[in-house]
Design an enzyme around this catalytic site. Structure first.
Site, PDB file in Angstrom:
ATOM      1  N   ALA A 114       0.891  -1.130   0.088  1.00 39.87           N
ATOM      2  CA  ALA A 114      -0.063  -0.111  -0.008  1.00 39.87           C
ATOM      3  C   ALA A 114       0.898   1.002  -0.082  1.00 39.87           C
ATOM      4  O   ALA A 114       2.097   1.119   0.430  1.00 39.87           O
ATOM      5  CB  ALA A 114      -0.777   0.129   1.236  1.00 39.87           C
ATOM      6  N   GLY A 137       0.571  -4.930   1.300  1.00 39.48           N
ATOM      7  CA  GLY A 137      -0.431  -4.903   0.135  1.00 39.48           C
ATOM      8  C   GLY A 137      -0.319  -5.976  -0.942  1.00 39.48           C
ATOM      9  O   GLY A 137      -1.145  -6.366  -1.670  1.00 39.48           O
ATOM     10  N   GLU A 159      -0.703  -9.220  -0.227  1.00 43.65           N
ATOM     11  CA  GLU A 159      -1.853  -9.417  -0.103  1.00 43.65           C
ATOM     12  C   GLU A 159      -2.561  -9.692  -1.451  1.00 43.65           C
ATOM     13  O   GLU A 159      -3.570 -10.713  -1.584  1.00 43.65           O
ATOM     14  CB  GLU A 159      -2.774  -8.556   0.801  1.00 43.65           C
ATOM     15  CG  GLU A 159      -1.918  -8.678   2.293  1.00 43.65           C
ATOM     16  CD  GLU A 159      -2.387  -7.441   3.133  1.00 43.65           C
ATOM     17  OE1 GLU A 159      -2.043  -6.293   2.763  1.00 43.65           O
ATOM     18  OE2 GLU A 159      -3.049  -7.729   4.286  1.00 43.65           O
ATOM     19  N   GLU A 183       4.448  -4.885   7.449  1.00 38.21           N
ATOM     20  CA  GLU A 183       3.555  -3.935   8.012  1.00 38.21           C
ATOM     21  C   GLU A 183       3.978  -3.400   9.513  1.00 38.21           C
ATOM     22  O   GLU A 183       4.127  -2.411   9.914  1.00 38.21           O
ATOM     23  CB  GLU A 183       2.263  -4.316   8.052  1.00 38.21           C
ATOM     24  CG  GLU A 183       1.413  -4.204   6.775  1.00 38.21           C
ATOM     25  CD  GLU A 183       1.454  -5.243   5.807  1.00 38.21           C
ATOM     26  OE1 GLU A 183       2.317  -6.346   6.080  1.00 38.21           O
ATOM     27  OE2 GLU A 183       0.711  -5.231   4.992  1.00 38.21           O
TER      28      GLU A 183
HETATM   29  C1  HXC Z   1       5.058   4.235  -1.517  1.00 36.56           C
HETATM   30  C2  HXC Z   1       6.757   3.524  -2.320  1.00 36.56           C
HETATM   31  C3  HXC Z   1       6.608   2.167  -1.723  1.00 36.56           C
HETATM   32  C4  HXC Z   1       5.237   2.168  -0.784  1.00 36.56           C
HETATM   33  C5  HXC Z   1       8.416   1.881  -2.699  1.00 36.56           C
HETATM   34  N1  HXC Z   1       8.122   3.099  -2.856  1.00 36.56           N
HETATM   35  N2  HXC Z   1       7.494   1.314  -1.945  1.00 36.56           N
HETATM   36  N3  HXC Z   1       6.248   4.446  -2.144  1.00 36.56           N
HETATM   37  N4  HXC Z   1       4.674   3.223  -0.936  1.00 36.56           N
HETATM   38  N5  HXC Z   1       4.858   1.095  -0.405  1.00 36.56           N
HETATM   39  C6  HXC Z   1       8.641   4.148  -3.482  1.00 36.56           C
HETATM   40  C7  HXC Z   1      10.128   4.661  -2.974  1.00 36.56           C
HETATM   41  O1  HXC Z   1       9.794   5.720  -1.933  1.00 36.56           O
HETATM   42  C8  HXC Z   1      10.731   5.463  -3.963  1.00 36.56           C
HETATM   43  O2  HXC Z   1      10.229   6.490  -4.207  1.00 36.56           O
HETATM   44  C9  HXC Z   1      10.522   4.437  -4.853  1.00 36.56           C
HETATM   45  O3  HXC Z   1       9.310   3.700  -4.864  1.00 36.56           O
HETATM   46  C10 HXC Z   1      11.842   3.334  -5.222  1.00 36.56           C
HETATM   47  O4  HXC Z   1      11.847   2.560  -4.183  1.00 36.56           O
HETATM   48  P1  HXC Z   1      13.047   2.483  -3.165  1.00 36.56           P
HETATM   49  O5  HXC Z   1      12.814   2.349  -1.808  1.00 36.56           O
HETATM   50  O6  HXC Z   1      14.069   3.810  -3.579  1.00 36.56           O
HETATM   51  O7  HXC Z   1      13.855   1.214  -4.050  1.00 36.56           O
HETATM   52  P2  HXC Z   1      14.666   0.026  -3.193  1.00 36.56           P
HETATM   53  O8  HXC Z   1      15.781   0.896  -2.627  1.00 36.56           O
HETATM   54  O9  HXC Z   1      15.134  -0.801  -4.446  1.00 36.56           O
HETATM   55  O10 HXC Z   1      13.830  -0.833  -2.121  1.00 36.56           O
HETATM   56  C11 HXC Z   1      12.784  -1.391  -2.767  1.00 36.56           C
HETATM   57  C12 HXC Z   1      11.994  -1.786  -1.348  1.00 36.56           C
HETATM   58  C13 HXC Z   1      11.643  -0.613  -0.709  1.00 36.56           C
HETATM   59  C14 HXC Z   1      12.517  -2.801  -0.485  1.00 36.56           C
HETATM   60  C15 HXC Z   1      10.640  -2.539  -1.931  1.00 36.56           C
HETATM   61  O11 HXC Z   1      10.780   0.316  -1.574  1.00 36.56           O
HETATM   62  C16 HXC Z   1      10.564  -0.962   0.380  1.00 36.56           C
HETATM   63  O12 HXC Z   1      10.794  -1.235   1.455  1.00 36.56           O
HETATM   64  N6  HXC Z   1       9.253  -0.171   0.230  1.00 36.56           N
HETATM   65  C17 HXC Z   1       8.343  -0.478   1.204  1.00 36.56           C
HETATM   66  C18 HXC Z   1       7.631  -2.075   1.223  1.00 36.56           C
HETATM   67  C19 HXC Z   1       6.923  -2.027   2.365  1.00 36.56           C
HETATM   68  O13 HXC Z   1       6.829  -1.635   3.656  1.00 36.56           O
HETATM   69  N7  HXC Z   1       5.596  -2.324   2.051  1.00 36.56           N
HETATM   70  C20 HXC Z   1       4.353  -2.483   3.062  1.00 36.56           C
HETATM   71  C21 HXC Z   1       3.516  -1.042   3.116  1.00 36.56           C
HETATM   72  S1  HXC Z   1       2.351  -1.239   4.262  1.00 36.56           S
HETATM   73  P3  HXC Z   1      11.160   7.805  -4.600  1.00 36.56           P
HETATM   74  O14 HXC Z   1      10.238   8.966  -4.591  1.00 36.56           O
HETATM   75  O15 HXC Z   1      11.917   7.903  -3.348  1.00 36.56           O
HETATM   76  O16 HXC Z   1      12.147   7.451  -5.921  1.00 36.56           O
HETATM   77  C22 HXC Z   1       1.068  -2.216   3.202  1.00 36.56           C
HETATM   78  C23 HXC Z   1      -0.201  -2.126   4.201  1.00 36.56           C
HETATM   79  C24 HXC Z   1      -1.015  -2.731   3.431  1.00 36.56           C
HETATM   80  O17 HXC Z   1       1.168  -2.456   2.409  1.00 36.56           O
HETATM   81  C25 HXC Z   1      -2.685  -2.795   4.243  1.00 36.56           C
HETATM   82  C26 HXC Z   1      -3.263  -1.512   4.231  1.00 36.56           C
HETATM   83  C27 HXC Z   1      -4.643  -1.249   4.666  1.00 36.56           C
END
Ligand code: HXC
Length: 260
Positions: free
Chosen positions: A66, A111, A114, A134
């Site tokens: 998400a 997400g 999921e 999360e």
């Molecule tokens: C918003 C995201 C994102 C996310 C990546 N980006 N994941 N933006 N939401 N979930 C964006 C980064 O901010 C970045 O933007 C660009 O995508 C590239 O990501 P990087 O981090 O620079 O890439 P990398 O270093 O290769 O790392 C990849 C990654 C990391 C390991 C996947 O991006 C990461 O940890 N992302 C978050 C993963 C996560 O925690 N997902 C769960 C979310 S909670 P910029 O602008 O800086 O280039 C969830 C809850 C669901 O899903 C339920 C809700 C009700």
């Protein structure tokens, strides 16, 4: 229909739906979820589509979760509404008549994992990475992960994944039964298309009724579920494809299904 954050291509009986926000690793914000919901309605109405493949754009991510930038400042009501939007959208995948194959071409986190779990069949590329991170953000999984993950891999494994937030690779996902198969990234879509074509060549009503029996039946007690299976089985005898399939077998030829 044109979508801002999705690509929808239909080629014969197979549709490919691509989450298309590569700059944010295809993260799901509410606009993308709403579009996905609309696209699923469109696909469900289109009887020419027999199988849907769901994937992410680029070669790095299926869906990285998400959208954290949108969620950061939610109050609890906004969080609840966002969770419900994702839950309702993902449930549409399970209730879609046609089978949906997830072609997981990279990160499937939060997400994204999921979303993959809501699909009927999961194929992954070797570089795919999975997890429910999360808890590292102070959140719980909220698009059905606390419910679908235990159903898919068992409560013990799901608890470890959901409590640690650890990220794991495609081989581990395969080992625990989270994905059906693992392919090199450059052959993933080809393999997904091959599988989709095989399914699309079967009797469409029988495939769709099988999906219905699996999806509805696994949420029922066994007596109700097998009773539902009997209804579904009986219904196949109202199709021309049943006559054709059984006749073709007895005549030692390939069936020519017409979807009727
Ligand atoms: C918003 C995201 C994102 C996310 C990546 N980006 N994941 N933006 N939401 N979930 C964006 C980064 O901010 C970045 O933007 C660009 O995508 C590239 O990501 P990087 O981090 O620079 O890439 P990398 O270093 O290769 O790392 C990849 C990654 C990391 C390991 C996947 O991006 C990461 O940890 N992302 C978050 C993963 C996560 O925690 N997902 C769960 C979310 S909670 P910029 O602008 O800086 O280039 C969830 C809850 C669901 O899903 C339920 C809700 C009700």
């Amino acid at each position: 229909m044109e979508y801002a954050n999705l690509l929808l291509e239909k080629n014969g009986s197979i549709a490919v739906l691509t989450l298309n926000r590569p700059k944010a690793l295809n993260a799901l914000n509410s606009d993308t979820l709403s579009e996905l919901s609309t696209a699923l309605d469109e696909l469900g109405r289109d009887s020419s589509v027999k199988v849907v493949i769901l994937t992410g754009s680029g070669d790095k991510a299926f869906v990285a979760g998400a959208d954290i930038s949108q969620m950061k400042d939610f109050n609890s009501m906004e969080g609840r509404r966002f969770g419900q939007l994702g839950q309702a959208t993902f449930r549409k995948i399970e209730l879609l008549p046609q089978p949906v194959i997830a072609a997981i071409n990279g990160f499937a986190l939060g997400g994204g994992c999921e979303l993959a779990m809501s699909c009927d069949i999961r194929l992954a590329s070797e570089n795919a990475k999975f997890g429910q991170p999360e808890v590292t953000l102070g959140l719980t999984a909220g698009f059905g992960g606390t419910q679908r993950l235990p159903r898919l891999v068992g409560t013990g494994r799901a608890s470890e994944i959901l409590f640690t937030g650890d990220i794991f690779d495609a081989q581990e996902a395969y080992r625990i039964g989270l994905v059906n198969r693992v392919y090199p990234l450059d052959t993933l879509m080809e393999e997904a298309q091959k599988l989709a074509k095989r399914i699309a060549g079967r009797a469409p009503a029988a495939v769709q009724l099988s999906k219905s029996a699996i999806q509805r039946g696994t949420n029922m007690d066994l007596d109700s579920a097998v009773a539902y299976e009997a209804e579904v089985f009986g219904l196949t005898f109202s199709t021309q494809d049943q006559t054709e399939g059984c006749t073709a077998f007895l005549e030692k030829r390939k069936p020519a299904f017409e979807g009727r």
